[in-house]
Design a protein around this motif. Structure first.
Motif, PDB file in Angstrom:
ATOM      1  N   GLU A 337     -13.030   6.110  -9.147  1.00  0.00           N
ATOM      2  CA  GLU A 337     -12.495   4.823  -8.694  1.00  0.00           C
ATOM      3  C   GLU A 337     -12.639   3.781  -9.802  1.00  0.00           C
ATOM      4  N   ALA A 338     -13.787   3.798 -10.489  1.00  0.00           N
ATOM      5  CA  ALA A 338     -13.994   2.866 -11.602  1.00  0.00           C
ATOM      6  C   ALA A 338     -12.988   3.133 -12.723  1.00  0.00           C
ATOM      7  N   GLN A 339     -12.688   4.405 -12.978  1.00  0.00           N
ATOM      8  CA  GLN A 339     -11.708   4.758 -14.009  1.00  0.00           C
ATOM      9  C   GLN A 339     -10.332   4.198 -13.670  1.00  0.00           C
ATOM     10  N   ALA A 344      -9.623   1.461 -19.529  1.00  0.00           N
ATOM     11  CA  ALA A 344      -9.957   1.256 -20.941  1.00  0.00           C
ATOM     12  C   ALA A 344     -11.454   1.135 -21.183  1.00  0.00           C
ATOM     13  N   GLU A 345     -12.267   1.247 -20.143  1.00  0.00           N
ATOM     14  CA  GLU A 345     -13.718   1.191 -20.284  1.00  0.00           C
ATOM     15  C   GLU A 345     -14.267   2.606 -20.443  1.00  0.00           C
ATOM     16  N   ALA A 346     -15.042   2.828 -21.494  1.00  0.00           N
ATOM     17  CA  ALA A 346     -15.570   4.174 -21.768  1.00  0.00           C
ATOM     18  C   ALA A 346     -16.639   4.599 -20.780  1.00  0.00           C
ATOM     19  N   GLY A 347     -17.372   3.629 -20.221  1.00  0.00           N
ATOM     20  CA  GLY A 347     -18.521   3.945 -19.376  1.00  0.00           C
ATOM     21  C   GLY A 347     -18.245   4.898 -18.224  1.00  0.00           C
ATOM     22  N   PRO A 348     -17.279   4.601 -17.358  1.00  0.00           N
ATOM     23  CA  PRO A 348     -17.030   5.508 -16.229  1.00  0.00           C
ATOM     24  C   PRO A 348     -16.635   6.913 -16.663  1.00  0.00           C
ATOM     25  N   LEU A 351     -19.957   8.631 -17.943  1.00  0.00           N
ATOM     26  CA  LEU A 351     -20.925   8.933 -16.890  1.00  0.00           C
ATOM     27  C   LEU A 351     -20.426  10.018 -15.940  1.00  0.00           C
ATOM     28  N   ARG A 352     -19.123   9.992 -15.630  1.00  0.00           N
ATOM     29  CA  ARG A 352     -18.594  11.065 -14.787  1.00  0.00           C
ATOM     30  C   ARG A 352     -18.658  12.395 -15.544  1.00  0.00           C
ATOM     31  N   GLY A 353     -18.385  12.353 -16.850  1.00  0.00           N
ATOM     32  CA  GLY A 353     -18.496  13.559 -17.650  1.00  0.00           C
ATOM     33  C   GLY A 353     -19.918  14.109 -17.638  1.00  0.00           C
ATOM     34  N   GLU A 354     -20.917  13.227 -17.743  1.00  0.00           N
ATOM     35  CA  GLU A 354     -22.314  13.678 -17.692  1.00  0.00           C
ATOM     36  C   GLU A 354     -22.641  14.309 -16.342  1.00  0.00           C
ATOM     37  N   THR A 382     -13.837  13.719 -23.414  1.00  0.00           N
ATOM     38  CA  THR A 382     -12.836  13.549 -24.479  1.00  0.00           C
ATOM     39  C   THR A 382     -12.209  12.166 -24.402  1.00  0.00           C
ATOM     40  N   GLU A 383     -11.916  11.725 -23.186  1.00  0.00           N
ATOM     41  CA  GLU A 383     -11.359  10.383 -23.010  1.00  0.00           C
ATOM     42  C   GLU A 383     -12.370   9.313 -23.417  1.00  0.00           C
ATOM     43  N   ALA A 384     -13.645   9.536 -23.071  1.00  0.00           N
ATOM     44  CA  ALA A 384     -14.685   8.580 -23.472  1.00  0.00           C
ATOM     45  C   ALA A 384     -14.757   8.474 -24.997  1.00  0.00           C
ATOM     46  N   LEU A 385     -14.660   9.613 -25.686  1.00  0.00           N
ATOM     47  CA  LEU A 385     -14.670   9.612 -27.153  1.00  0.00           C
ATOM     48  C   LEU A 385     -13.464   8.872 -27.717  1.00  0.00           C
ATOM     49  N   HIS A 386     -12.320   9.048 -27.054  1.00  0.00           N
ATOM     50  CA  HIS A 386     -11.114   8.359 -27.496  1.00  0.00           C
ATOM     51  C   HIS A 386     -11.293   6.836 -27.420  1.00  0.00           C
TER      52      HIS A 386
END
Length: 420
Positions: A337-339, A344-348, A351-354, A382-386
């Motif tokens: 939901e946060a995504q 454009a925020e890397a955090g969600p 954290l979902r990836g973790e 991968t999206e977080a890295l992007h």
């Protein structure tokens, strides 16, 4: 109203014009600062509006929509401020030279001409050192120009004339906080600057306990100081406790309490995580973070930070108890939901990836589920890295998810070398 009556009696009353213009300017800046507290929700509304427009595409990782914090009310207040201050600047004689220069400096500041504001306000102070607002806005202008050391010196000079003027205390605290964060970024010890910032903020809330801006500043400086201590293997308990108390006090004063409740949840998550890492019982802090995040999501469903914090509570609970699949699904859904609200925020994404990477590593007795969650984890990471390739944890959990996929291929009799 007092200034309006004085001006009605004498339209050329420069002192009344000056005071009224200053009040209008303060009102407009105050409203803008309050609007900033709602920025996440405003951006989410714009994002949802854009996604509903079938002619507009919102790709993953796109920049957040631009949100105009200005409103007709703030523009009207600033226009009225400019009218009064411009009249003072034009008509001030030698006796009012300081206020005339200050009026011009305030106009420059309101128009984001900070270098010009610095010059004019410094001259105003030379003409009349008692102008508290000149010291205040000069310090703010220096900070806008990344001249924090000069800001501290200017604001300290102002406090020598009036040690109890709260905006000067908050401004100097902001400058010390800026110095602390600069030192931390440069791997220097920021303890002294954090302590000076907190000292100024504590003095400010003592003198003006109704200022939720001062409570917010005290909480944010305490949280930043505590987070630095936690990362430096020091005990952050005092800082985290002070931060939580400040944010709760701010919530009791603010018309936007969810902003402060989000920060309270963040403090409890950081506090609980530190307690767990140091062999203490952090479950109660994590539970309190979850409760606060629930409240934020209930009141402000467009707050991506609220959804992220609620998912973060689930993630941290994984360190304390064995969660069932429904609880893990809820945590992943909160991050999703946060995504959606803030792509454009890397955090969600991180954290979902973790969460998914950790879940996959615990599901080796169900290879299909483990593979599905490891693939999802790798996709989110991968999206977080992007979006931000500077976060070490992203690489950690990307490696973990790929390692799980390699192990699954090895168990299935396939070559795991590419994954490893």
């Amino acid at each position: 109203e007092e200034q309006r009556l004085a001006i009605a009696r004498d339209p050329t009353h420069l002192r009344a014009r000056y005071e009224r213009g200053l009040l209008y300017l303060r009102q407009s800046l105050d409203l803008l600062a309050r609007r900033e507290l709602e920025l996440d929700e405003l951006r989410a509304e714009a994002m949802l509006s854009r996604s509903r427009d079938r002619t507009a595409r919102t790709p993953t990782g796109s920049d957040p929509p631009e949100v105009d914090l200005e409103t007709p009310e703030t523009r009207s207040l600033r226009t009225r401020a400019e009218e009064d201050l411009r009249l003072v600047a034009e008509r001030a004689g030698e006796l009012e030279r300081g206020r005339g220069l200050c009026a011009r400096g305030l106009l420059a500041f309101a128009s984001t001409r900070y270098a010009e504001a610095c010059e004019l306000l410094a001259r105003a102070i030379e003409a009349d050192p008692s102008l508290e607002e000149a010291h205040e806005v000069l310090g703010d202008s220096c900070l806008k120009l990344d001249r924090s050391e000069e800001a501290i010196a200017r604001l300290t000079t102002g406090l020598e004339h009036d040690a109890g003027y709260v905006p000067l205390l908050v401004g100097r605290g902001n400058a010390h906080l800026d110095r602390a964060q600069t030192e931390e970024a440069e791997s220097d010890d920021p303890t002294g600057e954090y302590a000076l910032a907190i000292q100024d903020y504590e003095r400010a809330v003592t003198l003006l306990p109704a200022s939720f801006f001062a409570w917010r500043a005290l909480g944010q400086a305490s949280l930043a100081s505590g987070s630095w201590k936690a990362s430096s293997e020091q005990d952050p308990t005092e800082e985290f406790r002070r931060a939580e108390e400040a944010f709760r006090h701010g919530a009791s004063l603010s018309q936007e309490p969810t902003f402060f409740l989000s920060l309270c949840a963040l403090v409890n998550l950081a506090w609980g995580e530190w307690q767990i890492e140091n062999g203490r019982d952090g479950a109660s802090r994590i539970d309190e973070a979850a409760r606060l995040a629930d409240e934020v999501v209930r009141v402000s469903p467009l707050s991506w930070k609220g959804w992220t914090l609620r998912g973060g509570a689930v993630l941290r609970q994984m360190d304390v108890v064995l969660l069932d699949s429904d609880e893990l699904e809820r945590g992943a859904a909160d991050f999703r939901e946060a995504q959606k609200l803030a792509p454009a925020e890397a955090g969600p994404w991180r954290l979902r990836g973790e969460l998914l990477a950790r879940r996959a590593s615990m599901e080796m007795d169900d290879p299909a589920a483990a593979q599905r969650h490891a693939i999802e984890a790798a996709s989110d990471l991968t999206e977080a890295l992007h979006l931000d390739d500077s976060i070490p944890d992203v690489y950690l959990w990307m490696g973990a998810s790929l390692g799980t996929l390699g192990l699954l291929e090895e168990l299935a009799g396939k070559d795991p070398t590419p994954k490893y």
